[in-house]
Write an enzyme that holds these catalytic residues in place. Structure first.
Site, PDB file in Angstrom:
ATOM      1  N   TYR A  54     111.854 115.432   9.566  1.00  0.00           N
ATOM      2  CA  TYR A  54     112.797 114.596   8.824  1.00  0.00           C
ATOM      3  C   TYR A  54     114.227 115.056   9.104  1.00  0.00           C
ATOM      4  O   TYR A  54     114.581 116.214   8.865  1.00  0.00           O
ATOM      5  CB  TYR A  54     112.525 114.658   7.328  1.00  0.00           C
ATOM      6  CG  TYR A  54     111.180 114.102   6.900  1.00  0.00           C
ATOM      7  CD1 TYR A  54     110.393 113.342   7.767  1.00  0.00           C
ATOM      8  CD2 TYR A  54     110.681 114.322   5.620  1.00  0.00           C
ATOM      9  CE1 TYR A  54     109.168 112.834   7.373  1.00  0.00           C
ATOM     10  CE2 TYR A  54     109.457 113.821   5.220  1.00  0.00           C
ATOM     11  CZ  TYR A  54     108.695 113.075   6.096  1.00  0.00           C
ATOM     12  OH  TYR A  54     107.476 112.582   5.703  1.00  0.00           O
ATOM     13  N   PRO A 207     104.808 103.690  -1.862  1.00  0.00           N
ATOM     14  CA  PRO A 207     104.080 102.897  -2.855  1.00  0.00           C
ATOM     15  C   PRO A 207     104.792 101.593  -3.212  1.00  0.00           C
ATOM     16  O   PRO A 207     104.160 100.665  -3.713  1.00  0.00           O
ATOM     17  CB  PRO A 207     104.003 103.839  -4.061  1.00  0.00           C
ATOM     18  CG  PRO A 207     105.170 104.760  -3.893  1.00  0.00           C
ATOM     19  CD  PRO A 207     105.284 104.971  -2.414  1.00  0.00           C
TER      20      PRO A 207
END
Length: 333
Positions: A54, A207
């Protein structure tokens, strides 16, 4: 905050996990990142997820600074290995013993920690024998640099192979970290049953389907300025979901959320947590108030009627092909 066991282990994690994939070291300034982490701590979040890749290692550095001074025993910190890092040379990628051993040391240095609670294989590596990868993980656990091992975006058959090897080598494979949402259900038919059988939990990312399930993207309209969908790279990764058909269906979730006195984003988080094989939902933030809003999802209980209403609204636009949980054809150099 609420907590769940991670797999068949004795480790408990917070149901909301703070993740810093797209934010720390890239999209937000460090001071904002620190404020978001502090808000997560204030909300009772104890589990934090990052990865060496990342922002090309910068996300780990920012998270380490943000958590410095916290009681280490009160936190669960997760990171990952596989994608290219550093100068991205020929051995700066994959799941070879060399890359794993060098990567875990680099991650610990950047996080300013002696160990991580969960070390995850970010993808399956077809160019390295699985035995070599699992032996390296076993040695990392024995050295105390990681307490548990997990995988991310691995198909069911590879999870079964790795679990069997882990048992032979004397350590636990306890988790899978896949993409999972109301719209993306590709793990339901194969990965989740395998994990239930073996004693692994899911730690799910996206999600809210990249923000689509918040309802902020409207059919026939341009994405809001400053949103991920308005960003060139974000738009590219979200293009398959940003159709008028999908966006129209998602708007049918709005009255369901309003009936629960919740936002659409909170409804999306509550939906993934309604699956008993899900231990936690990974949620990022670019502002502290987003963290507080996401945590309110834990106040929701979705009964069978609500789950049925959700399926009636968006079932025709759901992606659920298990073949989409696939093994990369080769390493990314």
């Amino acid at each position: 905050m609420k907590f769940r066991y991670l797999g068949n282990s004795g480790l408990k994690i917070s149901e909301i996990i703070y993740g810093n994939w797209l934010t720390h070291g890239s999209q937000v300034e460090n001071e904002t990142a620190y404020a978001c982490v502090q808000e997560a701590l204030d909300q009772g979040i104890t589990s934090f997820d990052t990865a060496d890749a990342y922002a090309n290692t910068q996300a780990e550095t920012v998270l380490g600074e943000a958590l410095k001074g916290q009681r280490r025993e009160s936190l669960e910190v997760f990171t990952k290995v596989y994608w290219p890092t550093g100068p991205k040379g020929h051995n700066d990628t994959g799941l070879s013993r060399k890359h794993i051993m060098e990567s875990v040391n680099g991650s610990l240095q950047r996080l300013q920690m002696d160990y991580v609670d969960l070390y995850q294989a970010h993808r399956f590596d077809v160019e390295t024998p699985l035995e070599e990868t699992m032996q390296a993980f076993a040695d990392i656990v024995r050295a105390g640099k990681a307490l548990y091992i997990g995988v991310s975006e691995w198909p069911a058959d590879k999870i079964r192979e790795a679990h069997a090897m882990a048992a032979q080598l004397g350590f636990q494979l306890i988790s899978s970290q896949p993409q999972y949402s109301m719209l993306w259900r590709v793990i339901e038919s194969e990965v989740i049953p395998a994990c239930e059988d073996l004693g692994l939990s899911q730690i799910v990312w996206s999600p809210m389907a990249g923000g689509i399930l918040t309802g902020k993207y409207l059919p026939g309209q341009q994405p809001p300025e400053g949103s991920r969908g308005a960003d060139e790279s974000g738009a590219r990764t979200m293009s398959s979901k940003m159709t008028d058909e999908v966006l129209t269906a998602v708007q049918k979730l709005r009255p369901i959320a309003e009936g629960l006195s919740a936002t659409m984003g909170q409804l999306a988080i509550a939906w993934v947590l309604a699956n008993p094989n899900v231990a936690g939902a990974l949620v990022g933030a670019s502002r502290p108030e987003q963290v507080a809003e996401n945590v309110k999802a834990l106040d929701l209980t979705l009964d069978d009627a609500t789950l049925g209403a959700i399926d009636a609204a968006i079932g025709h636009v759901v992606t659920d092909d298990p073949a989409l949980v696939s093994v990369p054809e080769g390493r990314v150099a």
